[in-house]
Design a protein around this motif. Structure first.
Motif, PDB file in Angstrom:
ATOM      1  N   TYR A   8     -17.739  16.549  48.770  1.00 11.88           N
ATOM      2  CA  TYR A   8     -18.988  17.160  49.224  1.00 11.88           C
ATOM      3  C   TYR A   8     -19.521  18.093  48.149  1.00 11.88           C
ATOM      4  O   TYR A   8     -18.750  18.877  47.567  1.00 11.88           O
ATOM      5  N   ASN A   9     -20.845  18.024  47.912  1.00 10.20           N
ATOM      6  CA  ASN A   9     -21.430  19.031  47.028  1.00 10.20           C
ATOM      7  C   ASN A   9     -21.651  20.295  47.868  1.00 10.20           C
ATOM      8  O   ASN A   9     -21.396  20.296  49.082  1.00 10.20           O
ATOM      9  N   PHE A  10     -22.115  21.377  47.248  1.00 14.72           N
ATOM     10  CA  PHE A  10     -22.237  22.643  47.977  1.00 14.72           C
ATOM     11  C   PHE A  10     -23.203  22.556  49.153  1.00 14.72           C
ATOM     12  O   PHE A  10     -22.954  23.131  50.217  1.00 14.72           O
ATOM     13  N   SER A  11     -24.299  21.838  49.008  1.00 14.67           N
ATOM     14  CA  SER A  11     -25.276  21.708  50.100  1.00 14.67           C
ATOM     15  C   SER A  11     -24.665  20.942  51.277  1.00 14.67           C
ATOM     16  O   SER A  11     -24.849  21.315  52.440  1.00 14.67           O
ATOM     17  N   GLU A  12     -23.955  19.862  50.969  1.00 13.71           N
ATOM     18  CA  GLU A  12     -23.300  19.085  52.035  1.00 13.71           C
ATOM     19  C   GLU A  12     -22.195  19.897  52.706  1.00 13.71           C
ATOM     20  O   GLU A  12     -22.045  19.869  53.935  1.00 13.71           O
ATOM     21  N   ARG A  26     -24.542  27.990  51.345  1.00 17.82           N
ATOM     22  CA  ARG A  26     -24.274  27.339  50.065  1.00 17.82           C
ATOM     23  C   ARG A  26     -23.880  28.373  49.011  1.00 17.82           C
ATOM     24  O   ARG A  26     -22.968  28.168  48.221  1.00 17.82           O
ATOM     25  N   LYS A  47     -20.424  28.595  46.949  1.00 17.86           N
ATOM     26  CA  LYS A  47     -20.436  28.559  45.484  1.00 17.86           C
ATOM     27  C   LYS A  47     -19.714  29.781  44.915  1.00 17.86           C
ATOM     28  O   LYS A  47     -18.927  29.666  43.960  1.00 17.86           O
ATOM     29  N   THR A  87     -12.999  23.227  43.074  1.00 13.78           N
ATOM     30  CA  THR A  87     -13.997  22.161  42.952  1.00 13.78           C
ATOM     31  C   THR A  87     -13.567  21.164  41.879  1.00 13.78           C
ATOM     32  O   THR A  87     -12.727  21.456  41.038  1.00 13.78           O
ATOM     33  N   THR A 124     -15.532  18.629  39.125  1.00 12.09           N
ATOM     34  CA  THR A 124     -16.831  18.354  38.518  1.00 12.09           C
ATOM     35  C   THR A 124     -16.928  16.870  38.189  1.00 12.09           C
ATOM     36  O   THR A 124     -16.056  16.315  37.523  1.00 12.09           O
ATOM     37  N   THR A 145     -22.230  17.874  38.441  1.00 17.34           N
ATOM     38  CA  THR A 145     -22.216  18.414  39.801  1.00 17.34           C
ATOM     39  C   THR A 145     -20.793  18.755  40.228  1.00 17.34           C
ATOM     40  O   THR A 145     -19.856  17.990  40.002  1.00 17.34           O
ATOM     41  N   ASP A 146     -20.665  19.931  40.860  1.00 18.05           N
ATOM     42  CA  ASP A 146     -19.373  20.346  41.420  1.00 18.05           C
ATOM     43  C   ASP A 146     -19.237  19.789  42.832  1.00 18.05           C
ATOM     44  O   ASP A 146     -20.169  19.867  43.647  1.00 18.05           O
ATOM     45  N   TYR A 147     -18.082  19.222  43.103  1.00 19.21           N
ATOM     46  CA  TYR A 147     -17.776  18.681  44.429  1.00 19.21           C
ATOM     47  C   TYR A 147     -16.514  19.327  44.964  1.00 19.21           C
ATOM     48  O   TYR A 147     -15.644  19.754  44.198  1.00 19.21           O
TER      49      TYR A 147
END
Length: 171
Positions: free
Chosen positions: A113-117, A126, A130, A142, A144, A148-150
């Motif tokens: 998941y990215n930060f928004s998800e 978010r 983060k 996380t 990368t 993008t960080d996941y």
């Protein structure tokens, strides 16, 4: 050698059902050594007391065996229940997880998941997620991919438990 070690050694001999000739010799040598430390007029009385005490110890040991056997059976029954429950839980959940944590884990449908998800599934802003990722707070790590960080599904579960003080216990 402590008493527990001695008992375990005796139990292992008892499990065989008889003493080997070496063990018989060791018992006899110990009795002889003990008998020699006594006064001559005490030997018969002390050995008679040992004989009677041995019978009494055997009776007490049998009672202890019954109680220990019951306790071990209860433990194995409880363990079977824990294993059955563990198998019925969603991937990533443990027996100690509460219903809310299990519901959260069930809601995770992706591997990362990215930060928004993550914000949507975990209910934390978010920016906070983060910030925690940058500082490593609440066990958040996380990965990368590209730029993008996941957060992996597994780490999101760890983060959720740590952030909300949900202390599941796995095996």
């Amino acid at each position: 050698m402590n008493k527990k070690s001695i008992f375990i050694s005796v139990f292992q001999m008892a499990e065989q059902g008889e003493l080997t000739s070496t063990e018989q010799s060791e018992v006899m040598n110990a009795l002889i050594s003990y008998g020699r430390s006594l006064k001559p007029e005490e030997v018969n009385h002390v050995f008679k007391s040992i004989r009677l005490g041995t019978r009494h110890l055997l009776e007490q040991t049998e009672k202890s065996l019954d109680s220990a056997l019951d306790s071990v059976h209860e433990f194995h029954k409880m363990l079977e229940g824990v294993i059955a429950k563990e198998k019925s839980l969603p991937d990533g959940a443990t027996v100690g997880d509460d219903a809310e944590t299990i519901k959260f884990i069930d809601s995770l449908t992706k591997d990362a998941y990215n930060f928004s998800e993550a914000q949507k599934v975990i209910g934390i802003s978010r920016q906070t997620i983060k910030k925690h990722a940058e500082s490593g707070s609440h066990s958040l790590k996380t990965t990368t991919i590209g730029k993008t960080d996941y957060i992996t599904r597994e780490n999101l579960i760890v983060y959720y438990r740590d952030y909300f003080n949900k202390d599941g216990f796995g095996f």
